[in-house]
Design a protein around this motif. Structure first.
Motif, short mmCIF file in Angstrom:
data_model
loop_
_atom_site.label_atom_id
_atom_site.label_comp_id
_atom_site.label_asym_id
_atom_site.label_seq_id
_atom_site.Cartn_x
_atom_site.Cartn_y
_atom_site.Cartn_z
N LEU B 305 0.83 -1.20 0.00
CA LEU B 305 0.00 0.00 0.00
C LEU B 305 0.86 1.25 0.00
O LEU B 305 1.83 1.34 0.76
CB LEU B 305 -0.89 0.02 1.26
N SER B 306 0.51 2.20 -0.86
CA SER B 306 1.22 3.48 -0.89
C SER B 306 0.37 4.49 -1.64
O SER B 306 -0.74 4.18 -2.06
CB SER B 306 2.58 3.31 -1.57
N HIS B 307 0.92 5.69 -1.82
CA HIS B 307 0.27 6.68 -2.67
C HIS B 307 1.34 7.45 -3.44
O HIS B 307 2.53 7.40 -3.09
CB HIS B 307 -0.64 7.62 -1.88
N LEU B 308 0.92 8.15 -4.49
CA LEU B 308 1.85 8.95 -5.27
C LEU B 308 2.07 10.29 -4.58
O LEU B 308 1.12 10.90 -4.09
CB LEU B 308 1.29 9.20 -6.66
N VAL B 309 3.32 10.74 -4.54
CA VAL B 309 3.63 12.06 -3.99
C VAL B 309 3.39 13.08 -5.11
O VAL B 309 3.86 12.89 -6.22
CB VAL B 309 5.10 12.12 -3.53
N SER B 310 2.64 14.13 -4.80
CA SER B 310 2.32 15.09 -5.86
C SER B 310 3.46 16.10 -6.03
O SER B 310 4.33 16.23 -5.16
CB SER B 310 1.02 15.82 -5.52
N GLY B 311 3.45 16.79 -7.14
CA GLY B 311 4.45 17.82 -7.40
C GLY B 311 5.75 17.23 -7.91
O GLY B 311 5.88 16.02 -8.07
N THR B 318 12.19 13.12 -13.56
CA THR B 318 10.80 13.15 -14.03
C THR B 318 10.04 11.89 -13.60
O THR B 318 8.83 11.84 -13.76
CB THR B 318 10.78 13.25 -15.56
N HIS B 319 10.73 10.92 -13.07
CA HIS B 319 10.07 9.68 -12.64
C HIS B 319 9.33 9.94 -11.33
O HIS B 319 9.90 10.48 -10.39
CB HIS B 319 11.11 8.58 -12.48
N ARG B 320 8.07 9.55 -11.31
CA ARG B 320 7.21 9.91 -10.17
C ARG B 320 7.64 9.20 -8.89
O ARG B 320 8.37 8.20 -8.92
CB ARG B 320 5.75 9.60 -10.50
N ARG B 321 7.15 9.73 -7.78
CA ARG B 321 7.58 9.22 -6.47
C ARG B 321 6.46 8.51 -5.73
O ARG B 321 5.32 9.01 -5.67
CB ARG B 321 8.08 10.38 -5.60
N LEU B 322 6.81 7.38 -5.13
CA LEU B 322 5.91 6.69 -4.21
C LEU B 322 6.18 7.19 -2.81
O LEU B 322 7.33 7.44 -2.44
CB LEU B 322 6.20 5.18 -4.21
N ALA B 323 5.11 7.31 -2.01
CA ALA B 323 5.32 7.57 -0.58
C ALA B 323 5.82 6.27 0.05
O ALA B 323 5.69 5.20 -0.55
CB ALA B 323 4.03 8.00 0.06
N ARG B 324 6.37 6.37 1.27
CA ARG B 324 6.84 5.15 1.93
C ARG B 324 5.70 4.14 2.00
O ARG B 324 4.52 4.50 2.07
CB ARG B 324 7.36 5.44 3.33
N ILE B 325 6.06 2.86 1.97
CA ILE B 325 5.06 1.79 1.99
C ILE B 325 4.34 1.82 3.34
O ILE B 325 4.96 1.86 4.40
CB ILE B 325 5.73 0.42 1.75
N LYS B 326 3.03 1.83 3.29
CA LYS B 326 2.25 1.93 4.53
C LYS B 326 1.95 0.56 5.12
O LYS B 326 1.31 0.47 6.16
CB LYS B 326 0.92 2.62 4.24
N GLY B 327 2.36 -0.49 4.46
CA GLY B 327 2.06 -1.83 4.93
C GLY B 327 1.56 -2.66 3.77
O GLY B 327 1.54 -2.19 2.64
N ARG B 328 1.20 -3.90 4.07
CA ARG B 328 0.69 -4.79 3.04
C ARG B 328 -0.82 -4.83 3.20
O ARG B 328 -1.33 -4.76 4.29
CB ARG B 328 1.24 -6.21 3.25
N SER B 329 -1.50 -4.95 2.06
CA SER B 329 -2.94 -5.08 2.19
C SER B 329 -3.27 -6.34 3.01
O SER B 329 -4.29 -6.39 3.67
CB SER B 329 -3.63 -5.07 0.83
N ASP B 330 -2.35 -7.36 3.03
CA ASP B 330 -2.58 -8.57 3.86
C ASP B 330 -2.26 -8.34 5.33
O ASP B 330 -2.68 -9.11 6.19
CB ASP B 330 -1.68 -9.74 3.42
N ASP B 331 -1.44 -7.31 5.65
CA ASP B 331 -1.03 -7.09 7.04
C ASP B 331 -2.12 -6.47 7.88
O ASP B 331 -2.03 -6.41 9.10
CB ASP B 331 0.15 -6.10 7.11
N MET B 332 -3.11 -5.95 7.19
CA MET B 332 -4.16 -5.24 7.90
C MET B 332 -4.80 -6.16 8.95
O MET B 332 -5.15 -7.29 8.66
CB MET B 332 -5.21 -4.78 6.90
N LEU B 333 -4.91 -5.64 10.17
CA LEU B 333 -5.55 -6.40 11.24
C LEU B 333 -6.97 -5.87 11.39
O LEU B 333 -7.20 -4.67 11.29
CB LEU B 333 -4.80 -6.18 12.56
N ILE B 334 -7.89 -6.77 11.61
CA ILE B 334 -9.25 -6.32 11.87
C ILE B 334 -9.56 -6.60 13.33
O ILE B 334 -9.57 -7.75 13.76
CB ILE B 334 -10.26 -7.01 10.93
N VAL B 335 -9.71 -5.52 14.11
CA VAL B 335 -9.92 -5.64 15.56
C VAL B 335 -11.32 -5.14 15.88
O VAL B 335 -11.60 -3.95 15.72
CB VAL B 335 -8.87 -4.82 16.34
#
Ligand SMILES: [Zn+2]
Lengths: 143, 436
Positions: B305-311, B318-335
């Protein structure tokens, strides 16, 4: 004024003897020890023959340990002995945070240890009332 | 300030030219993919039988996704697009389920991969004059060989130390005056505590940079590593399905990870609907290889999981940037029905100076409810001996976590060094809830 060693300890088997093991290995004698239980952890407070050495030895072994001043007061081992001391504190509204005691010579005298918010002020007050506040060296000579 | 760069023609390429290059490479990749039984079938299902059917870059969205399960099914050679004689290396990964996957490389593929890693290394300001100690596992894990080849191409002196054996790592760092290391963030934290045990202070080292990756971590962890060692730490992103390290890396400005778009087509999708996310929104990273002949992968779902950094980045790439990885979609815990990412918990803990670097997240079942337990270690030097401050600390951590993750955990304080430390990817989550 005397010093006591406070040690953070996990609340599970095998931790207290890890502390006493460190002290034994350095030849440190334990005068008194209390443990306050806080669910997942406890804080052990120790009155020992050499608090500074004990503190250093425990820290070297990775324990979270702290040195704190403690009031150790000689009182007579008789009915009313402790009461007289506590009356003095109550009159001046000095709050006792934590305390423990031990008898030195049964029927003769005992030592009362306590933590208060302002130990220096409390020590002056007790001394003014003729009570003897013990230093580390005096505590050691008790035995 | 002049920006260090390995391949200016590609790294500063105008977007329009870059996208033309991407389309040509995508057609080439589809042509390679059509040589595999797996993609011949998959592409036929969407009516694509010829690379020229792709009219524009946007048509990538008509291609089917590829998943880890597809790779397992295609094992060992269902995704091999060249004759075996042309392949010079393979990397397999066993994964947690035990079903292996494999990626093959031709000599040209390895050469392209090495080029990408070289760009990453130089982008951080490292040079041929650096001594590089590679503290990640060699062998099947791509982090070892990937960085090794790239560092050699840059001309660094490479110490292939591999992972673990902390005492020897420290000895190597001292004997050869290592200036740059590559390791997981949790290993660097472990290494720092081990230095004290060896009686070595950081000012006795010559270290100036670290490349950190292979596990999600917070900005606080990165800053902590930088402060502890007095160095700069640069984020690395890669995964074995996309070669390994070298996919995306931070430049000297540390404002997100430039993803090499001549080598990959990047998409960010909603993991539920599979639709593209609006620019800047968090979603799952999906990538298509553009320069790998032996095992081309189309729209691979990374689960990261991540998002694109704008600007634009001040470096001018010119190659776009990813924000740091926020985790895995599988790592998500449901509490108790609430989505919780372990990285959110780490973020909170790293901001509290009285707790140490180790922690453990434990999930338990109490009756019909989930119970989240967060175990932390107290930091010995800040212990005052007063139990009241500890109780306050426990309460403060609980409150900070509740406002960050919307679940009130049970916080436990433990002795320094009592929680498990792992030398590779840190295992910070223990789920004790019974399976259905
Ligand atoms: Zn940049």
């Amino acid at each position: 004024m005397a010093e006591q060693v406070s040690v953070f300890v996990d609340n599970r088997p095998g931790r207290l003897n890890a502390i006493t093991g460190v002290l034994r290995d350095r030849g440190i004698d334990i005068r008194a020890m209390t443990i306050a239980d806080h669910r997942d952890y406890g804080v052990a407070k120790l009155l020992v023959s050499d608090p500074r050495l004990a503190h250093r030895a425990l820290a070297e072994q990775g324990f979270a340990a702290a040195l704190k001043p403690v009031l150790a007061i000689a009182i007579e081992d008789r009915p009313g002995g402790l009461h007289e001391l506590l009356e003095i504190l109550a009159e001046r509204s000095i709050n006792v945070l934590d305390a423990y005691g031990f008898v030195v010579v049964p029927g003769q005298w005992a030592v009362w240890c306590m933590e208060v918010d302002d130990p220096a002020e409390a020590a002056r007050l007790l001394a003014a009332h003729g009570l003897h506040v013990l230093a580390d060296s005096e505590l050691y000579q008790l035995f | 300030m002049s920006v260090p760069v390995w391949n200016p023609a590609v790294e500063f390429m105008e977007r329009e030219a870059l996208e033309r290059l991407q389309l040509a490479s995508l057609r080439q990749t589809v042509a390679w993919a059509l040589k595999t039984p797996f993609y011949r079938r998959r592409l036929a299902e969407v009516g694509l039988t010829h690379p020229e059917d792709l009219g524009s870059l946007r048509d990538v969205r008509n291609l089917p996704h590829t998943t880890k399960d597809d790779l397992r099914e295609a094992y060992p050679d269902g995704l091999l697009a060249v004759e075996l004689e042309q392949a010079v290396r393979l990397h397999t990964s066993s994964g947690t389920t035990g079903m292996p996957t494999v990626i093959y490389h031709t000599r040209r593929d390895i050469d392209h991969w090495t080029e990408l890693v070289a760009r990453c290394i130089v982008a951080t300001g490292a040079t041929a004059g650096d001594v590089f100690q590679n503290m990640t596992n060699y062998g099947m894990f791509t982090g070892g060989l990937g960085l090794h080849y790239g560092a050699e191409r840059v001309g660094m002196l490479v110490i292939p130390a591999s992972s673990g054996n902390t005492g020897r790592q420290i000895q190597l760092m001292r004997n050869f005056q290592t200036t740059v290391v590559h390791a997981t963030p949790s290993y660097l934290l472990h290494l720092h505590s081990a230095l004290a045990g060896e009686g070595v202070t950081v000012d006795r080292l010559k270290l100036r940079k670290a490349f950190i990756g292979a596990e999600p971590h917070s900005e606080e962890t990165r800053r902590k590593i930088e402060a502890l060692f007095g160095i700069r730490a640069y984020n690395s992103y890669g995964l074995s399905e996309m070669n390994g390290p070298g996919v995306a890396f931070e430049c000297v400005y540390q404002t997100g990870l430039h993803l090499w778009e001549d080598a990959y087509i990047l998409e960010i999708i909603d993991p539920q609907t599979l639709q593209p996310q609006p620019e800047g929104a968090t979603g799952e990273i999906v990538m298509t290889t553009l320069q790998r002949q032996a095992t081309p992968l189309l729209r691979y779902r990374t689960r990261d999981l991540s998002h694109l950094v704008s600007g634009n980045c001040p470096c001018g790439r010119t190659h776009r940037r990813l924000a740091r990885i926020k985790g895995r979609s599988d790592d998500m815990l449901i509490v108790n029905g609430v989505n919780v990412f372990p990285s959110q918990i780490e973020d909170v803990l790293m901001k509290i100076p009285e707790v140490g670097t180790n922690y453990l997240i434990q999930l338990e079942k109490r009756g019909s409810l989930d119970r989240l337990v967060v175990k932390t270690e107290i930091y010995a030097k800040l212990f005052t001996g007063d139990p009241r401050t500890l109780d306050d600390l426990r309460e403060r951590i609980g409150e900070a976590l509740r406002s960050a993750i919307l679940v009130k955990p049970a916080v436990e304080l433990h002795e320094p060094g009592s929680l498990p430390v792992s030398e590779g990817k840190a295992k910070r989550v223990v789920d004790l809830r019974p399976a259905f």
